[in-house]
Design an enzyme around this catalytic site. Structure first.
Site, mmCIF file in Angstrom:
data_model
loop_
_atom_site.group_PDB
_atom_site.id
_atom_site.type_symbol
_atom_site.label_atom_id
_atom_site.label_comp_id
_atom_site.label_asym_id
_atom_site.label_seq_id
_atom_site.Cartn_x
_atom_site.Cartn_y
_atom_site.Cartn_z
ATOM 1 N N HIS A 1 0.855 -1.192 0.000
ATOM 2 C CA HIS A 1 0.000 0.000 0.000
ATOM 3 C C HIS A 1 0.886 1.234 0.000
ATOM 4 C CE1 HIS A 1 -4.016 1.722 0.550
ATOM 5 N NE2 HIS A 1 -3.428 2.672 1.250
ATOM 6 N N ASP B 1 -13.635 3.311 7.905
ATOM 7 C CA ASP B 1 -12.644 4.010 7.076
ATOM 8 C C ASP B 1 -13.256 4.461 5.759
ATOM 9 O OD1 ASP B 1 -9.982 4.964 6.343
ATOM 10 O OD2 ASP B 1 -10.142 3.422 4.814
ATOM 11 N N ARG C 1 -12.374 12.885 5.109
ATOM 12 C CA ARG C 1 -11.059 13.537 5.245
ATOM 13 C C ARG C 1 -10.627 14.165 3.929
ATOM 14 N NH1 ARG C 1 -7.538 9.066 6.384
ATOM 15 N NH2 ARG C 1 -5.830 10.528 6.469
ATOM 16 N N SER D 1 -6.353 4.538 8.913
ATOM 17 C CA SER D 1 -7.038 4.364 7.632
ATOM 18 C C SER D 1 -6.425 3.213 6.844
ATOM 19 C CB SER D 1 -6.935 5.675 6.846
ATOM 20 O OG SER D 1 -7.265 5.482 5.505
ATOM 21 N N LYS E 1 -8.046 -1.226 6.833
ATOM 22 C CA LYS E 1 -8.512 -2.025 5.684
ATOM 23 C C LYS E 1 -7.549 -3.158 5.384
ATOM 24 C CE LYS E 1 -7.500 1.888 2.604
ATOM 25 N NZ LYS E 1 -7.834 3.137 3.261
#
Ligand code: URA
Length: 442
Positions: free
Chosen positions: A89, A168, A175, A190, A194
């Site tokens: 990520h 999230d 956000r 966040s 996930k």
């Protein structure tokens, strides 16, 4: 009488955080759960997010908050699928399309990649928005379909479903439009909520640093990387992080369909060198974590083989088909949606490109419609910016620096000016340092 934490009202909790206090596990869990179910309205969550943005969180709060976000929905169990499931990520950058090609490349090397990705955030693009530029592609698999596809193909890229990290899903969108993105605890919660919900064994984080990243300097990026590694490990997962440069955009394309097109080049080991460098660095961590390569050199060899022998491209085609998309786009990228007009932006004088302001280009991309400024904005997959010169290139006066991909020729004066001003031209020769700044494993 002292009130017990559970009895404090939401305004009191917001005020406590606003004034620098720490929230307890129970308070954070209750706020997150109530937000996930819609009981807590956006305006209170926005105020809380802003208080967290300014006041931060203690390490204990960050862990409790992340686990509450993870537990706001279902946590998948992928343990029946053989092999270590490893995901990657990015904290977000401009032109960062690495995930699109990395997932099939790594899966083609034998490491299952369960990827739950996000949408564009602020000036940065999102993997889901990019994938949705592929005609027919859908990112809303059910957890069962996700697990089945992972078992049969070795990779799947999905968005948060209603039942995976739903807190999230809502907060990410909030956000994005309330200037509360650049917060280490909020980013940690966040991303990891996930990732932990998708049932992975290990995660490689690409923590972007520089003008085009949410973390503008190495010290902040290191704190974020350590926060991600610490919380991930406390949750029992193998989490590692690379700090990588994000001063200028990654690759040449910014914008959803444009980036998909460019990622298909990386899939075959072609395309811009910085994309290949980043893909090899992250992919080699994943192959070593997944136990299919013993060293970085061996991992590089395997990754390059999967790109060059076509196995990564073939896996990409199968993944696109499995998720409802038109797999012909991989071999025939002209099938992707394209803007009607390509407007050149030329150099005002001759010189060497000293720097390209990725933040400015990211914001211009959003202004063109490639990203959102309100939660319900619909992105245009066709629009974006194509770089014609990169840092270190010599350009003559009047030569193209970039192209705008838009749908009408008129009305782009300020976008053209903004992109032109994002380029700094000078006399000095420039050579870029390596993309990977630091590796953090504990
Ligand atoms: N990516 C995420 O998923 N969340 C953030 O907050 C930032 C980047």
């Amino acid at each position: 009488m002292v009130k017990t934490p559970e009895l404090r009202s939401v305004p009191e909790l917001i005020a406590h955080k606003r004034d620098g206090g720490a929230l307890s596990d129970a308070e954070l869990r209750s706020l997150v759960n109530r937000y996930a179910t819609g009981e807590l309205p956006d305006y209170q969550m926005a105020a809380l997010a802003m208080a967290i943005y300014f006041r931060g969180m203690t390490p204990a709060e960050t862990t409790a908050y992340t686990l509450a976000m993870r537990d706001s929905g279902r946590v998948m169990d992928l343990s029946k699928i053989p092999g270590k499931k490893i995901d990657k990520h990015s904290t977000g950058g401009v032109g960062d399309k690495i995930s699109l090609s990395l997932a099939p490349i790594v899966a083609a090397c034998g490491v299952p990649v369960p990827m739950m990705a996000g949408r564009g955030l602020g000036h940065t693009g999102g993997t889901l928005d990019k994938l949705e530029a592929i005609p027919g592609f859908h990112v809303d698999l059910t957890p069962k379909q996700f697990a089945q596809q992972l078992a049969t193909l070795g990779c799947a890229i999905i968005g948060q479903t209603a039942d995976l990290a739903p807190a999230d899903k809502r907060l990410y969108a909030l956000r994005d439009v309330t200037a509360t993105i650049e917060s280490i605890p909020l980013i940690t919660g966040s991303i990891l909520s996930k990732k932990l919900a998708e049932g992975l064994d290990g995660l490689v984080m690409d923590v972007k640093v520089g003008r085009g990243a949410f973390m503008k300097n190495v010290d902040d990026a290191r704190v974020l990387a350590k926060s991600l590694v610490r919380v991930g490990r406390q949750a029992g997962k193998d989490v590692r992080a690379l700090l990588t440069r994000m001063d200028d955009p990654l690759g040449l394309m910014i914008g959803n369909a444009l980036e998909v097109r460019e990622s298909f080049l990386t899939l075959r080991g072609e395309g811009p060198a910085d994309l290949l460098e980043c893909t090899l660095a992250l992919g080699s961590e994943m192959l070593q974590m997944g136990g299919v390569a013993k060293s970085r050199a061996e991992a590089h060899r395997r990754l390059l083989r999967a790109m060059r022998d076509g196995s990564a491209a073939s896996l990409m085609e199968r993944m696109i088909a499995a998720q409802g998309g038109d797999k012909r786009v991989v071999a025939e990228p002209d099938r992707l949606p394209a803007a009607k007009v390509r407007i050149p932006i030329t150099a005002p004088k001759g010189g060497t490109v000293q720097q390209i302001d990725a933040l400015e280009l990211g914001l211009t991309g959003v202004a063109l419609g490639a990203g959102r400024t309100q939660t319900d904005d619909v992105v245009d997959p066709r629009v974006g910016i194509e770089l014609a010169a990169v840092v270190g290139d010599r350009v003559a006066a009047g030569a193209p620096l970039a192209y705008l991909h838009v749908n009408e020729r008129r009305g782009h004066g300020r976008h053209v000016a903004r992109v032109r001003d994002a380029f700094t031209l000078g006399a000095r020769a420039v050579s870029l340092p390596p993309l990977v700044i630091e590796r953090i494993t504990r």
